[in-house]
Structures are given as C-alpha cells and as structure tokens.
Design an enzyme around this catalytic site. Structure first.
Site, PDB file in Angstrom:
ATOM      1  N   LYS A 159      37.968  61.953  38.596  1.00  0.00           N
ATOM      2  CA  LYS A 159      38.299  62.759  37.415  1.00  0.00           C
ATOM      3  C   LYS A 159      37.385  62.413  36.241  1.00  0.00           C
ATOM      4  O   LYS A 159      36.925  63.293  35.503  1.00  0.00           O
ATOM      5  CB  LYS A 159      39.778  62.539  37.032  1.00  0.00           C
ATOM      6  CG  LYS A 159      40.740  63.176  38.034  1.00  0.00           C
ATOM      7  CD  LYS A 159      42.186  62.707  37.862  1.00  0.00           C
ATOM      8  CE  LYS A 159      43.047  63.307  38.986  1.00  0.00           C
ATOM      9  NZ  LYS A 159      44.400  62.762  39.078  1.00  0.00           N
ATOM     10  N   GLN A 173      48.352  58.913  36.070  1.00  0.00           N
ATOM     11  CA  GLN A 173      48.208  59.029  37.522  1.00  0.00           C
ATOM     12  C   GLN A 173      49.496  58.581  38.220  1.00  0.00           C
ATOM     13  O   GLN A 173      50.043  57.523  37.929  1.00  0.00           O
ATOM     14  CB  GLN A 173      47.010  58.164  37.979  1.00  0.00           C
ATOM     15  CG  GLN A 173      46.673  58.280  39.454  1.00  0.00           C
ATOM     16  CD  GLN A 173      46.150  59.661  39.863  1.00  0.00           C
ATOM     17  OE1 GLN A 173      45.581  60.386  39.059  1.00  0.00           O
ATOM     18  NE2 GLN A 173      46.370  60.020  41.105  1.00  0.00           N
ATOM     19  N   ASP A 220      48.465  68.177  33.221  1.00  0.00           N
ATOM     20  CA  ASP A 220      48.945  68.215  34.607  1.00  0.00           C
ATOM     21  C   ASP A 220      49.911  69.389  34.814  1.00  0.00           C
ATOM     22  O   ASP A 220      50.194  69.773  35.945  1.00  0.00           O
ATOM     23  CB  ASP A 220      49.726  66.927  34.923  1.00  0.00           C
ATOM     24  CG  ASP A 220      48.952  65.931  35.757  1.00  0.00           C
ATOM     25  OD1 ASP A 220      48.122  66.367  36.575  1.00  0.00           O
ATOM     26  OD2 ASP A 220      49.199  64.727  35.603  1.00  0.00           O
TER      27      ASP A 220
HETATM   28  N1  GUN Z   1      48.847  61.871  41.975  1.00  0.00           N
HETATM   29  C1  GUN Z   1      48.508  62.687  42.994  1.00  0.00           C
HETATM   30  N2  GUN Z   1      48.215  63.928  42.518  1.00  0.00           N
HETATM   31  C2  GUN Z   1      48.373  63.879  41.175  1.00  0.00           C
HETATM   32  C3  GUN Z   1      48.208  64.825  40.134  1.00  0.00           C
HETATM   33  O1  GUN Z   1      47.874  66.002  40.342  1.00  0.00           O
HETATM   34  N3  GUN Z   1      48.442  64.373  38.874  1.00  0.00           N
HETATM   35  C4  GUN Z   1      48.823  63.103  38.622  1.00  0.00           C
HETATM   36  N4  GUN Z   1      49.060  62.764  37.353  1.00  0.00           N
HETATM   37  N5  GUN Z   1      48.992  62.189  39.566  1.00  0.00           N
HETATM   38  C5  GUN Z   1      48.765  62.579  40.836  1.00  0.00           C
END
Ligand code: GUN
Length: 284
Positions: A52, A96, A119
């Site tokens: 990311k 995350q 998100d």
């Molecule tokens: N963990 C796995 N996929 C995601 C996601 O799309 N967002 C976040 N914040 N954590 C994750």
C-alpha cells in the site's frame, strides 16, 4: 475461449490516471495523505501494508506507516486514531486487520472519522452504501466492480452469486451488485448444496479462504468467475479459492491469483484517498 481478467494491468492503468489527478490536486494546494496503522508483526499484514505504501509513492500520495507493538492497549490505539482524525495532512486512515485480541475491531473502525474512512468499513459509510448514497466503498468489492466495468461486463439483470459473507468482502460486494441492478444470492458455510447455487451464477464471486473450494463442476459454462481467495498451498504458492486450471476450461472470464482482485483492492484504496482529499476542496 476463457478470458483472463488481468487485475494487475487494470490496476496499473488506473494508477496512471490517478497520478494525473493527484498532480492536479497538488496544483490546487491539496496534498492527499494516507496513514496506515500496523499493529504487530504478522508477515502477511506487513507485506500488504508495504504494498500500500509503495502504491502511494507511485501515484504521489503522501503516506505514513505507523507501527505499534501487538501489546498496545485499546485505549492507546484509539487515541492514536483520534490524533489522526484531527491531523489535516491526513485524508485517509487505514488500520490493518486483523487486530490483536485485546483490541475491539468494532471500536477501532467506529473511532475512525467517517470522512477519513478510506476502507469504507465505518457503519455510517456502510449505511450510505446500503442506501445508494455517494460514499467510500470497501476496496475489494469496489475493485471487483471496476474490473468488470473495465472488461465491459454487463451487471444489470445478471444473477450474481457471492460465496462468503464477511463484513469486508462478501456482504458489501452483494450490496454493490444489488445497487447495480443485479439479482444477488449470498452463500456461506451453512448453505446446503452450495454447488446448486454457484452453478446458476452468471457472475460468481468467491471470498471464503479455502483452496479448491470451487471446481469446474460448480460453475456454469461461460460464467464470470471472480476469485477473492488468498491461500498458501502446501508448496507455499499463493492460490485462490477456485481451482483455476479446471475452472478456466468452463468459465467465460476468470481472475487469476495472484494478479487479479488483489492489485485492484490496493488501487481502490488510493482512489478513496483521492476522493477524501477532493472532498476537502468541495470537489467530487
Ligand atoms: N486486512 C485484510 N484486508 C484488509 C482491508 O481491506 N483493510 C484493512 N484495513 N485490513 C485488511
């Protein structure tokens, strides 16, 4: 002949367009910023988060990786989020998941300011999505829709079958398809005769996390098969939930793992961060 949906290439081309948008925003004095909070040392999470941050660099989005030990208390983490809510250089906050046991995922998500919830997990934003209002869409479902649009795959009137009902993928994906006039069936671990449902899908979305859950006998000829699964097989290889080699003989379109949904998910996070920055100047 099956057509492979190349999520990696679609995402890369979207990032090129985004870079232009980011440059334009910077010209107007807005520098989009994303904070990514990583708690603990889970290897998969570290790898996702690094991806990311790299994507942000590529399109010129300012990013901050904030790391915390997995012993952090819930109160400490919530107060870090509150500080970011007030930080004007940050337009998007991503914590995350998964989180250590002592921390409530629900409290974390609900502490993120809805206008920085890139998100799209905050109940306010999920409610807006449910009622068809403009908001941040959860990145994986958003990425799936964008992939289908890139391939000019019709959604209205199609029967979409979703396997998996997580808050992150399955539930919002079904809702988004419904908003686009699809007929939606949700299947999950308690669904009897799963195959009877999946075989009826024009568009099949599989988001369970089990290798080989869907084989050639579970798919209608010519169907669009979207594989959200990310599993390590016994050889350490990354594989999806769909038996790719056999299903590709039946499907009309199929997404590979890796290189399908994953890169789209990451890229829609950038899209949401840009959207948030645009909102600062009242743009759309
Ligand atoms: N963990 C796995 N996929 C995601 C996601 O799309 N967002 C976040 N914040 N954590 C994750």
């Amino acid at each position: 002949m099956v057509k492979l949906i190349d999520g990696k290439a679609i995402a890369a081309s979207k990032r090129k367009e985004m870079k232009l948008k980011v440059d334009e925003l910077k010209g107007k004095g807005v520098n989009p910023g994303l904070a990514v909070l990583l708690i603990g040392n889970h290897p998969a999470s570290i790898s996702y988060v690094k991806g990311k941050i790299r994507d942000c660099e590529e399109v010129g989005i300012h990013s901050e990786l904030l790391r915390y030990p997995d012993t952090i208390s819930e109160d400490e983490l919530l107060s870090e989020i509150e500080k970011l809510n007030q930080n004007e250089s940050i337009h998007g906050i991503l914590v995350q998941l998964p989180l250590p046991k002592q921390i409530s995922e629900r409290k974390v998500i609900e502490t993120i300011a809805p206008e920085k919830d890139v998100d799209g997990f905050h109940p306010l934003n999920l409610g807006k999505m449910l009622t068809g209002q403009d908001t941040f869409l959860p990145c994986t479902p958003f990425g799936i829709i964008e992939m289908l649009k890139s391939e000019n795959i019709e959604i209205a009137g199609k029967h979409v079958v979703i396997v998996g009902r997580s808050n992150i993928v399955g539930k919002p994906a079904g809702q988004l398809f419904l908003n686009l006039d699809a007929t939606v069936t949700y299947c999950h671990s308690k669904t009897p005769s799963l195959s009877e449902h999946t075989k009826q899908a024009d568009i099949l979305v599989v988001a369970v996390g089990r290798e080989n859950l869907i084989g050639a006998d579970d798919v209608k000829k010519g169907a669009v098969v979207i594989d959200v699964g990310m599993n390590r097989n016994d050889k350490g290889k990354l594989v999806g939930d769909v038996s790719f080699d056999s299903v590709k003989e039946i499907a009309g379109y199929i997404t590979p793992v890796p290189g399908g949904v994953g890169p789209m998910t990451r890229t829609m996070l950038l899209e949401n961060t840009i959207k948030s920055a645009l909102m600062e100047i009242g743009g759309k």
